[in-house]
Scaffold this active site. Sequence first.
Site, short mmCIF file in Angstrom:
data_model
loop_
_atom_site.label_atom_id
_atom_site.label_comp_id
_atom_site.label_asym_id
_atom_site.label_seq_id
_atom_site.Cartn_x
_atom_site.Cartn_y
_atom_site.Cartn_z
N LYS A 78 -2.05 3.97 1.97
CA LYS A 78 -0.75 4.59 2.30
C LYS A 78 -0.48 5.71 1.30
O LYS A 78 -0.76 5.55 0.10
CB LYS A 78 0.35 3.52 2.22
CG LYS A 78 1.72 3.99 2.70
CD LYS A 78 2.76 2.85 2.64
CE LYS A 78 4.10 3.29 3.21
NZ LYS A 78 5.12 2.21 3.16
N SER A 158 7.84 1.67 7.56
CA SER A 158 7.37 2.97 7.18
C SER A 158 5.85 3.10 7.12
O SER A 158 5.33 4.22 7.15
CB SER A 158 7.94 3.35 5.81
OG SER A 158 7.40 2.50 4.81
N SER A 182 8.64 -2.74 5.93
CA SER A 182 7.71 -1.65 6.19
C SER A 182 6.25 -2.06 6.34
O SER A 182 5.41 -1.23 6.70
CB SER A 182 7.80 -0.59 5.08
OG SER A 182 8.96 0.17 5.25
#
Lengths: 492, 493
Positions: A78, A158, A182
């Site tokens: 990420k 997210s 997330s």
Amino acid sequence: MTDLTHLSIADARDQLKAKAFTATELTEAYLAAMEKGRSLGAYVLETPEKARAMAKASDERLARGEGRALEGIPLGVKDLFCTEGVRTTACSRILGNFVPSYESTVTANLWADGAVMLGKLNNDEFAMGSSNETSAFGPVTNPWRRQGDNRSLVPGGSSGGSATAVSAWLCAGATGTDTGGSIRQPAAFTGIVGIKPTYGRCSRWGIVAFASSLDQAGPFARTVRDAAILLKSFASVDPKDTTSADRPVPDYEAAVGRSVKGMVIGIPKEYRVDGMPAEIEALWSQGIAWLKAAGAEIREISLPHTKYALPAYYIVAPAEASSNLARYDGIRYGLRVPGNDIVDTYEKSRAAGFGAEVRRRIMIGTYVLSAGYYDAYYVRAQKVRTLIKRDFELAFEAGVDAVLTPATPSAAFGIGEKSGGDPVEMYLNDIFTVTVNMAGLPGIAVPAGLDSQGLPLGLQLIGRPFDEETLFQVAQVIEDAAGHFSPTPWWG
Amino acid sequence: MNAVVRTAKPSQLIRGATGDWEIVIGLEVHAQVNSEAKLFSGASTTFGNDPNSNVSLVDAAMPGMLPVINVECVRQAVRTGLGLKAAINRRSIFDRKNYFYPDLPQGYQISQYKNPIVGEGRILIDMPDGETIEVGVERLHLEQDAGKSIHDQSPVYSFVDLNRSGVALMEIVSKPDLRSSEEAKAYVSKLRTILRYLGTCDGDMEKGNLRADVNVSVHKPGTPFGTRCEIKNVNSIRFIGQAIEYEARRQIGIVEDGGTIVQETRLFDPGKGETRSMRSKEEAHDYRYFPDPDLLPLEFSQDFVDALAAHLPELPDEKKARFVRDYGVTPYDAMVLTLERASADYFEAVAKGRDAKAAANWVINELFGRLNKEGKGIEASPVSADQLGAIVDLIGDSTISGKIAKDLFEIVWAEGGDPRAIVETRGLKQVTDTGAIEAACDAVIAANPDKVQQAKAKPTMIGWFVGQVMKQTGGKANPQAVNDMLKGKLGIE
């Protein structure tokens, strides 16, 4: 040869050790898949040269019989994790082309265990969002589509890039961060497994901060066992993060497959929210039935302060974010838009650098911390947080081993469907997940079925602090009962 | 503590057109903690390095960086708290004070707001008139220093040096117990002495390692306190006094002209000797304090505190009391001797096994006087304690006179050497040979018959004869022996 990208981490690991194929071959298979899957928007930066170099090093180790826990396993990262020498942006314009001179503790742990880095994955800007639509790099597309409908769906957020990449076989596993859901919500939206460990289980050092008291890193994987393998490498005490826990990291994989006979599973009545779709209700009942059949005791419990969790979360998280994001001021790194004076430079840089959702949360956070409002908002929210934590403590003290809830109130929705109007509609996506962050507990999302449109749905298990083993143990029972869910490739 | 509000003495009041005014002063002293590394990072605290060379990733607030408390700074704060006889809070909390400025990379300063590491304490200050005043300490907390903005290097840009960013400061807040600029100066001076004894801050005000925010208000005695103004960052004890004097008169002038004091932050301009407005209360920042979620509450055990207490040095007040008790020096002399730990150690080395009063006299009047004149500290004294001790010994055993001793001190100061050897080689020994003294006395008497007559009527005239004999002997005659002999010869009782 079968498609190497479809192997689980456990299988790939074992076959690499058995020299059925090389780490280089496995990495090349993923690099090819990434190229074909570019239209999904999962990666914001591919690092093929780095991947090949790391795979080569893994092959040398494997040849010497010195393979480590994740030797040769290709992973995606990420873009919230700082990676040494590799652009890290948190998917925000304000970081520009920022290249860290340091490596986050979590990713350093992964590389130290032999994993191969494929690239950086898309996410909502500064991890603020539930659909990956706030990213400066644009949205990520869910590899799943509704039956007979070609419209693009969000992968959740997210960590949307991570979820899509794992689900669409663009990496074997991925890192995520979870501040309010997330990891778990996008895992549920894409039919994969995602775990948010206990607060303090993984170091936050080198991860771009959103809300420090809630942020926690965790893995995405296609199976429960793979998630357990990854978490073992993620977790560590870190002298550079004083909120990280100094306690041994168990062999999570060993918990996978253990019987749940006699375990007590709590079913919180407050999670039966108004207007809950019948399909979610049915999925939950199905989960209860599976665990009962496996010998677990099902017990209805009460977590009375649940309804306050979401509003309290939207005070605490923006408050911390408003302060954490103050360092992005255009002075030392990242975007600078020159102004007439220092205040003008701040205003221009931050206005140009932050997207609408980030600006909204900075303003909310600034407001709730302001003189005259602090007690009414921030202090009360912290009190609510204590009560939420207490709810869970009482349940665990009464003998509950894990709590079962739906992971999300719906399946994945269309890109643009919820991002235009009332932000609260988007915030409601996290209704089942934020409580876990507020209480600092571990939570895992595991795929449990498909809805009537053929989209994956997930169940969530919540455990005692630092009892991730129980979560893997129970999640495996659900996985065994529900089976695996894979999208039908339409991309590439 | 200090439940009763202190009132000024009449001499401390300022006379205005409408009557007498009392000044109320409170001080916030920022003292840089003596430590190798910064409060939350491992970067060095060395002064004078190239700009931005003592900067870690944490100090520059790079993305994802986290603060880690430096335990040495915690120890120093606790030591200081113990030295101020203050309550030590075994649980304290770090908060973020949020504001934007280029020399504040995080966009917030990590400080302690509601739960400081040290609570109420006290400082005793000795005034020149012999009075001892107890001043309350409200609290002491730990916080990060900011970097330095440099505005004079370029016509367009400002530069920032982050070497100081993140260095640990102790903010020591007094109660509003001070009633004159003299008291305020004595307070800072005493606080500085205590910090230096403890080794928790070097007290170097020139380097900015100790600086004060001065809160000043005025009111008529017996009426509620007036509105205060805060004078920021005053960096010398003299300036603190000047700033208070100016500010008090400025405020009195405004009120007596029918105006009201606006609460504001002011700056002291040492060049003009005046204060001027920096920002008003309306322009004040809303710092949005909240507990720093990157740091757990700071907690330590009583054992941790006890271990530090056990190794605390003797502090100035205790040392002063001991000097009065053990050496018989006056309280004022004891205070002067204990201002610096090194001076006190020097005195003790001189006084050991000698006449302590004579030692104190020599250390304070000759040595300190000379050091002050040359702007030297005790560490740089050209005369060692051994050398001064030898001089005191030479007077004590009548080898030299007090006058010769002063000459000898000058020689040792300028040239060094063993005082006993100098006395020998330069013939500075007192003449105690009665024959030589008698010859000199006879010569003076013979040459001054008129004075001899006068002396018979006025015995104090003997002083003049002693002076003449000393002159003849080049100051080397023992004055007592000369005195005795003259008395006999002149027939004075």
